[in-house]
Motif scaffolding. Structure first.
Motif, short mmCIF file in Angstrom:
data_model
loop_
_atom_site.label_atom_id
_atom_site.label_comp_id
_atom_site.label_asym_id
_atom_site.label_seq_id
_atom_site.Cartn_x
_atom_site.Cartn_y
_atom_site.Cartn_z
N ALA A 212 -16.75 -33.59 5.80
CA ALA A 212 -18.19 -33.75 6.00
C ALA A 212 -18.53 -33.78 7.49
O ALA A 212 -19.54 -33.19 7.90
N SER A 213 -17.71 -34.41 8.29
CA SER A 213 -18.01 -34.45 9.72
C SER A 213 -17.76 -33.10 10.37
O SER A 213 -18.38 -32.78 11.38
N ALA A 214 -16.90 -32.28 9.79
CA ALA A 214 -16.63 -30.95 10.35
C ALA A 214 -17.81 -30.01 10.13
O ALA A 214 -18.04 -29.11 10.93
N VAL A 215 -18.58 -30.21 9.06
CA VAL A 215 -19.72 -29.33 8.79
C VAL A 215 -21.04 -29.95 9.21
O VAL A 215 -22.06 -29.28 9.19
N ALA A 216 -21.03 -31.20 9.58
CA ALA A 216 -22.26 -31.87 10.02
C ALA A 216 -22.70 -31.28 11.35
O ALA A 216 -21.88 -30.89 12.17
N PRO A 217 -24.01 -31.19 11.56
CA PRO A 217 -24.47 -30.66 12.85
C PRO A 217 -24.01 -31.55 13.98
O PRO A 217 -24.03 -32.77 13.88
N SER A 218 -23.55 -30.92 15.03
CA SER A 218 -23.06 -31.68 16.17
C SER A 218 -24.20 -31.91 17.15
O SER A 218 -25.28 -31.34 17.03
#
Length: 182
Positions: free
Chosen positions: A155-161
């Motif tokens: 989830a953190s890999a696809v979350a907007p940065s």
């Protein structure tokens, strides 16, 4: 002839004859070597995991878990799929594992991947039926510590940065009434 279970206990810690004779025979082979070799061996086990049982003596819950739940005829075939190893509090071999995995409550059963990472945990004494439900869930990978960790990482890999432009990353300034922003 001393059963393997009783031999494990004799090797792990001195017990009184009365205590030893009151424990049922285990139907599971417990690892007798060091932790690292247990992890290596777990790669080739049917379940591809190490079951690490944390305990201390004397402790009624540990005795009930090891001599009751883990020795039960319904549980034995389930945990026999894994390399099973014990870690006793107050021993040179056990204390570093208590520290490494931050174990505070006994008994505790950790299911570990061959790399030593935690798949899941069963903390405290649990009866046979509960342990079987937990073991089935863990084997299926449902809602385990490891599965939740992987889901969070995905989830953190696809979350907007955060924006790469530092001006966009600054908080907006709100001027007090009567003043203009700088």
């Amino acid at each position: 002839m001393v059963s393997l279970y009783r031999q494990v206990l004799l090797d792990a810690a001195p017990l009184t004859l009365a205590t030893l004779s009151s424990l049922p025979a285990q139907k599971v082979e417990w690892w007798q070597k060091d932790f690292d070799s247990a992890l290596t061996a777990s790669e080739d086990s049917a379940g591809s995991m190490l079951l690490l049982y944390f305990w201390r003596d004397p402790d009624q819950n540990c005795t009930a878990m090891f001599g009751g739940t883990l020795a039960d005829e319904k549980v034995a075939p389930v945990i026999s799929e894994y390399v099973c190893m014990g870690a006793k509090r107050g021993t040179d071999a056990g204390d570093p594992l208590f520290e490494k995995y931050r174990i505070e409550q006994v008994p505790t059963v950790l299911f570990l991947k061959p790399d030593g990472s935690v798949v899941d945990v069963v903390a405290g004494y649990v009866p046979v039926a509960t342990f079987l439900v937990e073991a089935k869930r863990i084997k299926a990978g449902k809602e385990t510590v490891a599965a939740r960790r992987e889901a969070a990482a995905a989830a953190s890999a696809v979350a907007p940065s955060a924006p790469s432009d530092p001006h966009l990353a600054r908080p907006r300034f709100t001027a007090p009434p009567g003043r203009s922003p700088p």
